[in-house]
Motif scaffolding. Structure first.
Motif, PDB file in Angstrom:
ATOM      1  N   UNK A 136      36.633  35.401  44.377  1.00  0.00           N
ATOM      2  CA  UNK A 136      35.461  35.783  43.591  1.00  0.00           C
ATOM      3  C   UNK A 136      34.878  37.117  44.058  1.00  0.00           C
ATOM      4  N   UNK A 137      34.975  37.387  45.359  1.00  0.00           N
ATOM      5  CA  UNK A 137      34.452  38.651  45.882  1.00  0.00           C
ATOM      6  C   UNK A 137      35.240  39.854  45.361  1.00  0.00           C
ATOM      7  N   UNK A 138      36.479  39.613  44.931  1.00  0.00           N
ATOM      8  CA  UNK A 138      37.280  40.674  44.316  1.00  0.00           C
ATOM      9  C   UNK A 138      37.081  40.711  42.799  1.00  0.00           C
ATOM     10  N   UNK A 139      36.267  39.805  42.278  1.00  0.00           N
ATOM     11  CA  UNK A 139      36.092  39.720  40.843  1.00  0.00           C
ATOM     12  C   UNK A 139      37.200  38.962  40.146  1.00  0.00           C
ATOM     13  N   UNK A 140      37.948  38.158  40.904  1.00  0.00           N
ATOM     14  CA  UNK A 140      39.046  37.381  40.343  1.00  0.00           C
ATOM     15  C   UNK A 140      38.607  35.929  40.197  1.00  0.00           C
ATOM     16  N   UNK A 141      38.692  35.337  39.008  1.00  0.00           N
ATOM     17  CA  UNK A 141      38.314  33.932  38.836  1.00  0.00           C
ATOM     18  C   UNK A 141      39.165  33.032  39.717  1.00  0.00           C
ATOM     19  N   UNK A 142      38.560  31.968  40.216  1.00  0.00           N
ATOM     20  CA  UNK A 142      39.276  31.049  41.105  1.00  0.00           C
ATOM     21  C   UNK A 142      38.805  29.630  40.863  1.00  0.00           C
ATOM     22  N   UNK A 143      39.732  28.694  41.083  1.00  0.00           N
ATOM     23  CA  UNK A 143      39.445  27.280  40.844  1.00  0.00           C
ATOM     24  C   UNK A 143      39.873  26.468  42.050  1.00  0.00           C
ATOM     25  N   UNK A 144      39.026  25.573  42.488  1.00  0.00           N
ATOM     26  CA  UNK A 144      39.401  24.635  43.540  1.00  0.00           C
ATOM     27  C   UNK A 144      39.955  23.379  42.868  1.00  0.00           C
ATOM     28  N   UNK A 145      41.210  23.057  43.148  1.00  0.00           N
ATOM     29  CA  UNK A 145      41.902  22.009  42.419  1.00  0.00           C
ATOM     30  C   UNK A 145      42.219  20.812  43.305  1.00  0.00           C
ATOM     31  N   UNK A 146      42.695  19.750  42.675  1.00  0.00           N
ATOM     32  CA  UNK A 146      43.167  18.544  43.361  1.00  0.00           C
ATOM     33  C   UNK A 146      44.502  18.162  42.736  1.00  0.00           C
ATOM     34  N   UNK A 147      45.278  17.307  43.395  1.00  0.00           N
ATOM     35  CA  UNK A 147      46.529  16.869  42.769  1.00  0.00           C
ATOM     36  C   UNK A 147      46.312  16.261  41.389  1.00  0.00           C
ATOM     37  N   UNK A 148      45.187  15.557  41.202  1.00  0.00           N
ATOM     38  CA  UNK A 148      44.923  14.905  39.923  1.00  0.00           C
ATOM     39  C   UNK A 148      44.532  15.902  38.828  1.00  0.00           C
ATOM     40  N   UNK A 149      43.882  17.001  39.217  1.00  0.00           N
ATOM     41  CA  UNK A 149      43.409  17.968  38.208  1.00  0.00           C
ATOM     42  C   UNK A 149      44.285  19.208  38.109  1.00  0.00           C
ATOM     43  N   UNK A 150      45.369  19.251  38.889  1.00  0.00           N
ATOM     44  CA  UNK A 150      46.158  20.485  38.984  1.00  0.00           C
ATOM     45  C   UNK A 150      46.706  20.916  37.631  1.00  0.00           C
ATOM     46  N   UNK A 151      47.272  19.996  36.871  1.00  0.00           N
ATOM     47  CA  UNK A 151      47.854  20.381  35.588  1.00  0.00           C
ATOM     48  C   UNK A 151      46.810  21.021  34.683  1.00  0.00           C
ATOM     49  N   UNK A 152      45.646  20.397  34.584  1.00  0.00           N
ATOM     50  CA  UNK A 152      44.585  20.920  33.722  1.00  0.00           C
ATOM     51  C   UNK A 152      44.055  22.249  34.246  1.00  0.00           C
ATOM     52  N   UNK A 153      43.890  22.364  35.565  1.00  0.00           N
ATOM     53  CA  UNK A 153      43.363  23.604  36.146  1.00  0.00           C
ATOM     54  C   UNK A 153      44.336  24.763  35.924  1.00  0.00           C
ATOM     55  N   UNK A 154      45.622  24.500  36.088  1.00  0.00           N
ATOM     56  CA  UNK A 154      46.617  25.551  35.860  1.00  0.00           C
ATOM     57  C   UNK A 154      46.676  25.938  34.389  1.00  0.00           C
ATOM     58  N   UNK A 155      46.613  24.956  33.511  1.00  0.00           N
ATOM     59  CA  UNK A 155      46.658  25.255  32.078  1.00  0.00           C
ATOM     60  C   UNK A 155      45.508  26.175  31.682  1.00  0.00           C
ATOM     61  N   UNK A 156      44.329  25.930  32.217  1.00  0.00           N
ATOM     62  CA  UNK A 156      43.183  26.799  31.924  1.00  0.00           C
ATOM     63  C   UNK A 156      43.398  28.193  32.496  1.00  0.00           C
ATOM     64  N   UNK A 157      43.979  28.259  33.687  1.00  0.00           N
ATOM     65  CA  UNK A 157      44.235  29.565  34.296  1.00  0.00           C
ATOM     66  C   UNK A 157      45.238  30.368  33.470  1.00  0.00           C
ATOM     67  N   UNK A 158      46.270  29.698  32.963  1.00  0.00           N
ATOM     68  CA  UNK A 158      47.275  30.399  32.167  1.00  0.00           C
ATOM     69  C   UNK A 158      46.728  30.828  30.812  1.00  0.00           C
ATOM     70  N   UNK A 159      45.667  30.210  30.367  1.00  0.00           N
ATOM     71  CA  UNK A 159      45.073  30.584  29.093  1.00  0.00           C
ATOM     72  C   UNK A 159      44.276  31.884  29.193  1.00  0.00           C
ATOM     73  N   UNK A 160      44.007  32.345  30.406  1.00  0.00           N
ATOM     74  CA  UNK A 160      43.251  33.573  30.595  1.00  0.00           C
ATOM     75  C   UNK A 160      44.100  34.809  30.375  1.00  0.00           C
ATOM     76  N   UNK A 161      43.462  35.970  30.390  1.00  0.00           N
ATOM     77  CA  UNK A 161      44.168  37.226  30.139  1.00  0.00           C
ATOM     78  C   UNK A 161      44.158  38.150  31.352  1.00  0.00           C
ATOM     79  N   UNK A 162      43.923  37.571  32.543  1.00  0.00           N
ATOM     80  CA  UNK A 162      43.927  38.365  33.767  1.00  0.00           C
ATOM     81  C   UNK A 162      44.315  37.494  34.943  1.00  0.00           C
TER      82      UNK A 162
END
Length: 537
Positions: free
Chosen positions: A490-516
């Motif tokens: 976040x200090x570099x201005x890069x979005x970041x997500x703290x994930x868990x094994x249970x939420x990993x698929x959903x967290x990655x899918x949201x990350x891939x939907x971004x444009x940066x």
């Protein structure tokens, strides 16, 4: 201003076909970097030279063409060595261009110049395919064309050219460079060797193909031959993606499994294409072929370097075409497909006897979330060791540092790939390897690189912890203090997500939907599957 040697360098690179260059400026290289602003070349600057080299490696692999890497003298040049070693191991055509001290200081005269080395070129000779020092502006176009040609002659690989500071700043003694002649040497197989290989393959009842990294770029030829022979195909870790994962003849990549080792050994003719049958591909030297081995290899030094074989020195594409035209087509009788199904069932059964639910869960989440066709770049971390065997590329290139084995490859290589593709890229690192490339978050933010970086945080060098505990009963030097990766991103201005094994698929899918760029941090301690080579020691 007057054209100088730096302008001749960038003009030559453009004439050779370059579009993007990587690197970091330095005092002796300022003439070269100043010339960049007068060119059409796209410059992607990293934060350390080793990461610039990894980025150039990723770009060269995904494009299949030469990628220039521009750095300065001494410390800057030397920091590229780890990246160039990986390029050499992975046959990536990177063109390193380094400045040098003024020409009067070359030859070890010990003039006391900034960054001076007695013989800088000597540090690179045993790493790259070719190394040369340019001493006059008129030598720049032919020297770069020579290096370009060598980099793209099979086996592909990195090359190195050094240009003194005063040559880069000297008035250009040649007209503007608009055309440069070059042609890589085509490596065709000897006809009599092809004839003998065809005889062996036609007489085989259990032919098998082991396809390595040297077969990448010859996927269509490989599939045509395998289907004509009804021969199962095993891919090495460096050859992932050269054969469809779900093809009925695909025996996949479980090379560290005794069932696959026996499957290869049981072939009455094993055709090895683009692999030296080294430590990993031979399951740590436990492979003992009982039939004939035919080895197609563009790197002359790898022919029969580990196992006796009918050695064919050739580019994989040319050799596979020649073999395909010679072998007799076989009917589809289901025998080879049945042998593949039995092999993979045995592999799955062995894994089912181990408690590896978390590891399979994470791999499934990754595969579900990563869009088909997405290139992936893997650092030296436990999840990557799994991916060497288990990852289905689904049309996306799979790059890793398993050739030379250096830490820190994944994220900067992905940045290089992202500079060449229209779509997202996945990078996977452990927390230890992530710290090698953490500064490249600034590069990702600056260029808007569409890289999703998964950091698996297990509190240390996880694979070394496991190796040392298995070997010595406890680990030393593997536990690490690390930052809050989410806050740091976040200090570099890069979005970041703290994930868990249970939420990993959903967290990655949201990350891939971004444009940066996007960082996903997963806290998890993973285990490797049980090795099988120790059963033979």
């Amino acid at each position: 201003m007057t054209r100088n040697g730096g302008d001749v360098v960038v003009e030559t690179l453009e004439a050779l076909g370059a579009h993007t260059v990587f690197g970091i400026p330095g005092q002796h290289a300022l003439g070269l970097f100043d010339a960049l602003r007068r060119s059409e070349l796209r410059y992607v600057g990293s934060r350390t030279e080793v990461n610039a080299a990894f980025a150039a490696d990723g770009h060269a692999r995904i494009t299949g063409s030469v990628t220039p890497l521009l750095v300065s003298t001494g410390p800057g040049a030397l920091q590229t060595l780890a990246g160039l070693q990986e390029s050499a191991a992975g046959s990536a055509p990177v063109l390193g261009i380094s400045s040098q001290i003024p020409a009067a200081g070359l030859g070890g005269v010990r003039g006391g110049y900034l960054h001076e080395l007695t013989d800088q070129l000597a540090s690179f000779r045993d790493v790259v395919k070719h190394a040369r020092v340019v001493r006059h502006v008129s030598q720049i176009p032919p020297a770069l064309a020579e290096a370009w040609e060598i980099a793209l002659t099979a086996p592909f690989g990195p090359v190195w050219v050094e240009i003194p500071q005063d040559v880069l700043l000297a008035p250009a003694s040649v007209p503007s460079v608009t055309s440069v002649a070059w042609a890589p040497r085509e490596l065709h197989p000897q006809a009599e060797l092809v004839e003998e290989a065809v005889r062996l393959l036609n007489g085989a009842t259990r032919p098998v193909v082991l396809a390595g990294g040297g077969a990448l770029g010859a996927s269509a030829e490989l599939q045509e031959l395998a289907e004509k022979l009804r021969a199962p195909v095993v891919s090495t870790f460096g050859g992932k993606g050269n054969f469809p994962w779900d093809h009925p003849l695909s025996a996949q990549s479980w090379l560290e499994d005794r069932y696959t080792t026996e499957f290869l050994a049981d072939a009455d003719v094993l055709l090895v294409v683009g692999s030296g049958l080294g430590e990993l591909s031979s399951n740590y030297r436990t492979f003992r072929p009982r039939g004939a081995v035919v080895q197609v290899e563009a790197d002359l030094g790898k022919l029969e370097s580990n196992y006796p074989a009918l050695g064919i020195h050739a580019d994989a594409r040319h050799a596979l075409r020649a073999l395909t035209s010679g072998v007799t087509s076989r009917a589809v009788d289901g025998v080879a497909e049945g042998r593949v199904m039995a092999l993979l069932a045995n592999v799955r059964q062995r894994f089912g006897e181990q408690e590896l639910d978390l590891e399979w869960q994470l791999l499934a989440a990754l595969r579900s979330a990563v869009p088909d066709g997405t290139p992936t770049c893997w650092d030296m971390t436990i999840l990557a060791y799994w991916a060497w065997s288990a990852w289905d590329p689904r049309g996306g290139a799979q790059f890793s540092a398993q050739g030379a084995g250096g830490l820190g490859y994944g994220f900067p290589a992905a940045l290089g790939v992202a500079a060449a593709v229209d779509g997202p890229v996945l990078a996977v690192s452990g927390d230890g390897g992530a710290m090698y490339g953490i500064s490249e978050l600034a590069t990702a933010a600056q260029h808007g690189s569409r890289v999703v970086w998964l950091i698996v945080d297990d509190g240390g060098y996880g694979i070394l912890r496991e190796y040392m505990t298995d070997a010595f009963g406890q680990a030393t030097g593997t536990e690490l203090t690390r930052p809050d990766f989410v806050a740091l991103a976040a200090s570099f201005g890069v979005p970041a997500t703290r994930s868990t094994p249970e939420s990993l698929r959903e967290d990655l899918a949201k990350a891939f939907a971004g444009d940066g760029p996007h960082v996903v941090v997963l806290s998890a301690v993973l285990r490797m599957f049980a090795p099988t080579h120790l059963e033979h020691t």
